[in-house]
Design a protein around this motif. Structure first.
Motif, mmCIF file in Angstrom:
data_model
loop_
_atom_site.group_PDB
_atom_site.id
_atom_site.type_symbol
_atom_site.label_atom_id
_atom_site.label_comp_id
_atom_site.label_asym_id
_atom_site.label_seq_id
_atom_site.Cartn_x
_atom_site.Cartn_y
_atom_site.Cartn_z
ATOM 1 N N THR A 102 -13.942 8.925 22.557
ATOM 2 C CA THR A 102 -14.341 10.203 23.143
ATOM 3 C C THR A 102 -13.556 11.357 22.533
ATOM 4 O OG1 THR A 102 -14.916 9.125 25.234
ATOM 5 C CG2 THR A 102 -14.517 11.493 25.306
ATOM 6 N N VAL A 103 -12.254 11.193 22.420
ATOM 7 C CA VAL A 103 -11.410 12.257 21.866
ATOM 8 C C VAL A 103 -11.754 12.505 20.401
ATOM 9 C CG1 VAL A 103 -9.050 12.850 21.208
ATOM 10 C CG2 VAL A 103 -9.519 11.965 23.492
ATOM 11 N N LEU A 104 -11.870 11.442 19.613
ATOM 12 C CA LEU A 104 -12.162 11.616 18.188
ATOM 13 C C LEU A 104 -13.535 12.252 17.967
ATOM 14 C CD1 LEU A 104 -10.730 8.317 16.673
ATOM 15 C CD2 LEU A 104 -9.746 10.617 16.583
ATOM 16 N N SER A 105 -14.552 11.823 18.730
ATOM 17 C CA SER A 105 -15.880 12.415 18.556
ATOM 18 C C SER A 105 -15.878 13.882 18.984
ATOM 19 C CB SER A 105 -16.939 11.617 19.311
ATOM 20 O OG SER A 105 -16.666 11.605 20.688
ATOM 21 N N THR A 106 -15.138 14.210 20.036
ATOM 22 C CA THR A 106 -15.043 15.612 20.466
ATOM 23 C C THR A 106 -14.371 16.463 19.394
ATOM 24 O OG1 THR A 106 -14.940 14.946 22.784
ATOM 25 C CG2 THR A 106 -14.157 17.156 22.253
ATOM 26 N N VAL A 107 -13.309 15.952 18.803
ATOM 27 C CA VAL A 107 -12.605 16.684 17.745
ATOM 28 C C VAL A 107 -13.522 16.898 16.544
ATOM 29 C CG1 VAL A 107 -10.736 16.503 16.057
ATOM 30 C CG2 VAL A 107 -10.295 16.004 18.461
ATOM 31 N N VAL A 108 -14.267 15.870 16.148
ATOM 32 C CA VAL A 108 -15.172 15.996 15.004
ATOM 33 C C VAL A 108 -16.267 17.025 15.300
ATOM 34 C CG1 VAL A 108 -16.947 14.775 13.669
ATOM 35 C CG2 VAL A 108 -14.718 13.719 14.037
ATOM 36 N N LEU A 109 -16.859 16.947 16.500
ATOM 37 C CA LEU A 109 -17.913 17.909 16.854
ATOM 38 C C LEU A 109 -17.385 19.343 16.898
ATOM 39 C CD1 LEU A 109 -19.852 15.926 19.593
ATOM 40 C CD2 LEU A 109 -20.631 16.495 17.288
ATOM 41 N N MET A 110 -16.206 19.535 17.452
ATOM 42 C CA MET A 110 -15.622 20.877 17.497
ATOM 43 C C MET A 110 -15.306 21.374 16.087
ATOM 44 S SD MET A 110 -15.794 21.774 20.590
ATOM 45 C CE MET A 110 -14.804 23.252 20.623
ATOM 46 N N ALA A 111 -14.806 20.497 15.229
ATOM 47 C CA ALA A 111 -14.508 20.883 13.850
ATOM 48 C C ALA A 111 -15.788 21.309 13.129
ATOM 49 C CB ALA A 111 -13.828 19.741 13.108
ATOM 50 N N LEU A 112 -16.863 20.547 13.321
ATOM 51 C CA LEU A 112 -18.139 20.906 12.694
ATOM 52 C C LEU A 112 -18.668 22.230 13.248
ATOM 53 C CD1 LEU A 112 -19.879 17.419 12.613
ATOM 54 C CD2 LEU A 112 -18.991 18.715 10.661
ATOM 55 N N PHE A 113 -18.554 22.417 14.556
ATOM 56 C CA PHE A 113 -19.007 23.665 15.176
ATOM 57 C C PHE A 113 -18.253 24.859 14.593
ATOM 58 C CE2 PHE A 113 -18.176 26.888 18.446
ATOM 59 C CZ PHE A 113 -19.467 27.348 18.649
ATOM 60 N N PHE A 114 -16.916 24.780 14.565
ATOM 61 C CA PHE A 114 -16.139 25.910 14.075
ATOM 62 C C PHE A 114 -16.303 26.107 12.568
ATOM 63 C CE2 PHE A 114 -13.809 25.389 18.124
ATOM 64 C CZ PHE A 114 -14.034 26.676 18.602
ATOM 65 N N ALA A 115 -16.543 25.028 11.822
ATOM 66 C CA ALA A 115 -16.828 25.180 10.396
ATOM 67 C C ALA A 115 -18.143 25.933 10.212
ATOM 68 C CB ALA A 115 -16.889 23.815 9.722
ATOM 69 N N GLY A 116 -19.143 25.603 11.040
ATOM 70 C CA GLY A 116 -20.426 26.306 10.977
ATOM 71 C C GLY A 116 -20.292 27.767 11.346
ATOM 72 N N VAL A 117 -19.534 28.050 12.395
ATOM 73 C CA VAL A 117 -19.312 29.440 12.805
ATOM 74 C C VAL A 117 -18.580 30.197 11.698
ATOM 75 C CG1 VAL A 117 -18.055 30.917 14.424
ATOM 76 C CG2 VAL A 117 -19.379 28.978 15.278
ATOM 77 N N ASP A 118 -17.575 29.582 11.120
ATOM 78 C CA ASP A 118 -16.815 30.216 10.037
ATOM 79 C C ASP A 118 -17.719 30.503 8.840
ATOM 80 O OD1 ASP A 118 -14.343 31.085 8.743
ATOM 81 O OD2 ASP A 118 -14.560 29.255 7.529
ATOM 82 N N LEU A 119 -18.547 29.537 8.486
ATOM 83 C CA LEU A 119 -19.465 29.725 7.365
ATOM 84 C C LEU A 119 -20.448 30.858 7.669
ATOM 85 C CD1 LEU A 119 -20.418 28.705 4.607
ATOM 86 C CD2 LEU A 119 -21.949 27.150 5.836
ATOM 87 N N GLY A 120 -20.963 30.879 8.895
ATOM 88 C CA GLY A 120 -21.910 31.929 9.276
ATOM 89 C C GLY A 120 -21.288 33.312 9.229
ATOM 90 N N ILE A 121 -20.093 33.437 9.767
ATOM 91 C CA ILE A 121 -19.405 34.737 9.747
ATOM 92 C C ILE A 121 -19.083 35.149 8.313
ATOM 93 C CG2 ILE A 121 -17.270 35.926 10.389
ATOM 94 C CD1 ILE A 121 -17.362 34.334 13.023
#
Length: 59
Positions: free
Chosen positions: A31-50
């Motif tokens: 659960t912790v590892l999947s949450t970390v991966v999903l959050m990392a992907l989300f913030f990478a996407g936000v960073d790329l978009g900005i």
């Protein structure tokens, strides 16, 4: 308070701890590892978009 009493108290308290069983530990770890991966992907996407938005504005 002496150092010996301090470590004795720690030892006594550690015996009271309810440690998770292996299946619980594996489930929590996944659960912790999947949450970390999903959050990392989300913030990478936000960073790329900005970054792309700023690049479009500055061109």
């Amino acid at each position: 308070m002496s150092v010996t009493k301090f470590f004795g108290d720690i030892s006594r308290e550690m015996r009271k701890v309810s440690w998770p069983k292996r299946p619980e530990l594996v489930r929590y770890t996944i659960t912790v590892l999947s949450t970390v991966v999903l959050m990392a992907l989300f913030f990478a996407g936000v960073d790329l978009g900005i970054s792309e938005l700023i690049r479009l504005i500055l061109e």
